[in-house]
Design a protein around this motif. Structure first.
Motif, PDB file in Angstrom:
ATOM      1  N   MET A   5      22.172  12.977   6.446  1.00  0.00           N
ATOM      2  CA  MET A   5      21.451  12.077   7.332  1.00  0.00           C
ATOM      3  C   MET A   5      21.082  10.809   6.574  1.00  0.00           C
ATOM      4  N   ALA A   6      21.215   9.666   7.214  1.00  0.00           N
ATOM      5  CA  ALA A   6      20.863   8.391   6.596  1.00  0.00           C
ATOM      6  C   ALA A   6      19.350   8.212   6.569  1.00  0.00           C
ATOM      7  N   ASN A   7      18.879   7.381   5.676  1.00  0.00           N
ATOM      8  CA  ASN A   7      17.451   7.050   5.593  1.00  0.00           C
ATOM      9  C   ASN A   7      17.035   6.182   6.767  1.00  0.00           C
ATOM     10  N   ALA A   8      15.755   6.222   7.088  1.00  0.00           N
ATOM     11  CA  ALA A   8      15.212   5.319   8.086  1.00  0.00           C
ATOM     12  C   ALA A   8      15.112   3.919   7.496  1.00  0.00           C
ATOM     13  N   GLN A   9      14.685   3.846   6.273  1.00  0.00           N
ATOM     14  CA  GLN A   9      14.533   2.594   5.551  1.00  0.00           C
ATOM     15  C   GLN A   9      14.879   2.909   4.104  1.00  0.00           C
ATOM     16  N   GLY A  10      15.160   1.896   3.330  1.00  0.00           N
ATOM     17  CA  GLY A  10      15.456   2.131   1.921  1.00  0.00           C
ATOM     18  C   GLY A  10      14.249   2.613   1.147  1.00  0.00           C
ATOM     19  N   THR A  11      13.076   2.185   1.557  1.00  0.00           N
ATOM     20  CA  THR A  11      11.842   2.564   0.884  1.00  0.00           C
ATOM     21  C   THR A  11      10.684   2.369   1.852  1.00  0.00           C
ATOM     22  N   MET A  12       9.479   2.623   1.398  1.00  0.00           N
ATOM     23  CA  MET A  12       8.321   2.407   2.263  1.00  0.00           C
ATOM     24  C   MET A  12       8.007   0.911   2.318  1.00  0.00           C
ATOM     25  N   ASN A  13       7.297   0.502   3.365  1.00  0.00           N
ATOM     26  CA  ASN A  13       6.839  -0.873   3.518  1.00  0.00           C
ATOM     27  C   ASN A  13       5.348  -0.920   3.246  1.00  0.00           C
ATOM     28  N   ASN A  14       4.883  -2.038   2.716  1.00  0.00           N
ATOM     29  CA  ASN A  14       3.490  -2.149   2.303  1.00  0.00           C
ATOM     30  C   ASN A  14       2.845  -3.423   2.831  1.00  0.00           C
ATOM     31  N   LEU A  15       1.534  -3.371   2.994  1.00  0.00           N
ATOM     32  CA  LEU A  15       0.724  -4.533   3.320  1.00  0.00           C
ATOM     33  C   LEU A  15      -0.418  -4.568   2.314  1.00  0.00           C
ATOM     34  N   THR A  16      -0.667  -5.729   1.762  1.00  0.00           N
ATOM     35  CA  THR A  16      -1.801  -5.879   0.856  1.00  0.00           C
ATOM     36  C   THR A  16      -2.458  -7.233   1.112  1.00  0.00           C
ATOM     37  N   PHE A  17      -3.782  -7.279   1.004  1.00  0.00           N
ATOM     38  CA  PHE A  17      -4.511  -8.540   1.082  1.00  0.00           C
ATOM     39  C   PHE A  17      -5.799  -8.384   0.305  1.00  0.00           C
ATOM     40  N   GLY A  18      -6.403  -9.493  -0.026  1.00  0.00           N
ATOM     41  CA  GLY A  18      -7.676  -9.426  -0.728  1.00  0.00           C
ATOM     42  C   GLY A  18      -8.071 -10.740  -1.359  1.00  0.00           C
ATOM     43  N   ASN A  19      -9.221 -10.700  -1.981  1.00  0.00           N
ATOM     44  CA  ASN A  19      -9.748 -11.813  -2.756  1.00  0.00           C
ATOM     45  C   ASN A  19     -10.530 -11.209  -3.924  1.00  0.00           C
ATOM     46  N   ARG A  20     -11.463 -11.925  -4.503  1.00  0.00           N
ATOM     47  CA  ARG A  20     -12.209 -11.371  -5.645  1.00  0.00           C
ATOM     48  C   ARG A  20     -13.134 -10.223  -5.244  1.00  0.00           C
ATOM     49  N   GLN A  21     -13.549 -10.192  -3.984  1.00  0.00           N
ATOM     50  CA  GLN A  21     -14.478  -9.162  -3.527  1.00  0.00           C
ATOM     51  C   GLN A  21     -13.788  -7.996  -2.821  1.00  0.00           C
ATOM     52  N   TYR A  22     -12.742  -8.272  -2.055  1.00  0.00           N
ATOM     53  CA  TYR A  22     -12.072  -7.259  -1.248  1.00  0.00           C
ATOM     54  C   TYR A  22     -10.615  -7.119  -1.673  1.00  0.00           C
ATOM     55  N   GLN A  23     -10.161  -5.880  -1.779  1.00  0.00           N
ATOM     56  CA  GLN A  23      -8.749  -5.606  -2.016  1.00  0.00           C
ATOM     57  C   GLN A  23      -8.337  -4.479  -1.079  1.00  0.00           C
ATOM     58  N   TYR A  24      -7.181  -4.666  -0.438  1.00  0.00           N
ATOM     59  CA  TYR A  24      -6.713  -3.684   0.532  1.00  0.00           C
ATOM     60  C   TYR A  24      -5.221  -3.464   0.338  1.00  0.00           C
ATOM     61  N   ARG A  98      -6.534 -10.203  12.347  1.00  0.00           N
ATOM     62  CA  ARG A  98      -7.111 -11.550  12.205  1.00  0.00           C
ATOM     63  C   ARG A  98      -8.067 -11.525  11.016  1.00  0.00           C
ATOM     64  N   PHE A  99      -7.862 -12.463  10.102  1.00  0.00           N
ATOM     65  CA  PHE A  99      -8.696 -12.547   8.907  1.00  0.00           C
ATOM     66  C   PHE A  99      -9.890 -13.451   9.188  1.00  0.00           C
ATOM     67  N   LEU A 100     -11.085 -12.985   8.848  1.00  0.00           N
ATOM     68  CA  LEU A 100     -12.317 -13.738   9.090  1.00  0.00           C
ATOM     69  C   LEU A 100     -12.733 -14.567   7.871  1.00  0.00           C
ATOM     70  N   GLU A 101     -12.084 -14.328   6.754  1.00  0.00           N
ATOM     71  CA  GLU A 101     -12.317 -15.121   5.538  1.00  0.00           C
ATOM     72  C   GLU A 101     -10.999 -15.589   5.002  1.00  0.00           C
TER      73      GLU A 101
END
Length: 101
Positions: A5-24, A98-101
């Motif tokens: 069976m073929a893969n759905a995707q080659g690898t996982m997909n990621n989302l990251t955002f942040g600043n000096r106070q917040y990291q996600y 939606r980013f508030l900062e």
């Protein structure tokens, strides 16, 4: 040719955002592939799941908005994004933040 069976995707997909106070960081769920068992029985994929990643899930919207300066405006299954075939692959997801900062 190899009965695999073929893969759905080659690898996982990621989302990251942040600043000096917040990291996600999160892994983005998509759809799993359709396939065929060794017996020849086929099966459809599953929508909105993580593939190529274990023990992972999205942060609940309430937790995301409480801990980070964001508003989750939309989150839905992207109907039809898994394609059409004898057995459809699972549909992916779409999320609008939606980013508030």
């Amino acid at each position: 040719a190899m009965g695999a069976m073929a893969n759905a995707q080659g690898t996982m997909n990621n989302l990251t955002f942040g600043n000096r106070q917040y990291q996600y960081y999160e892994t983005i769920c998509s759809g799993s592939p359709a396939g065929r068992m060794n017996s020849g029985r086929g099966f459809a994929g599953t929508s909105g799941v993580h593939t190529h990643m274990t023990n992972s899930r999205l942060t609940d919207p309430e937790v995301l908005e409480l801990r980070f300066p964001v508003v989750l405006e939309d989150f839905h299954i992207r109907e039809g994004s898994g394609g059409k075939g004898k057995w459809n692959a699972g549909d992916g997801t779409e999320r609008t933040i939606r980013f508030l900062e």
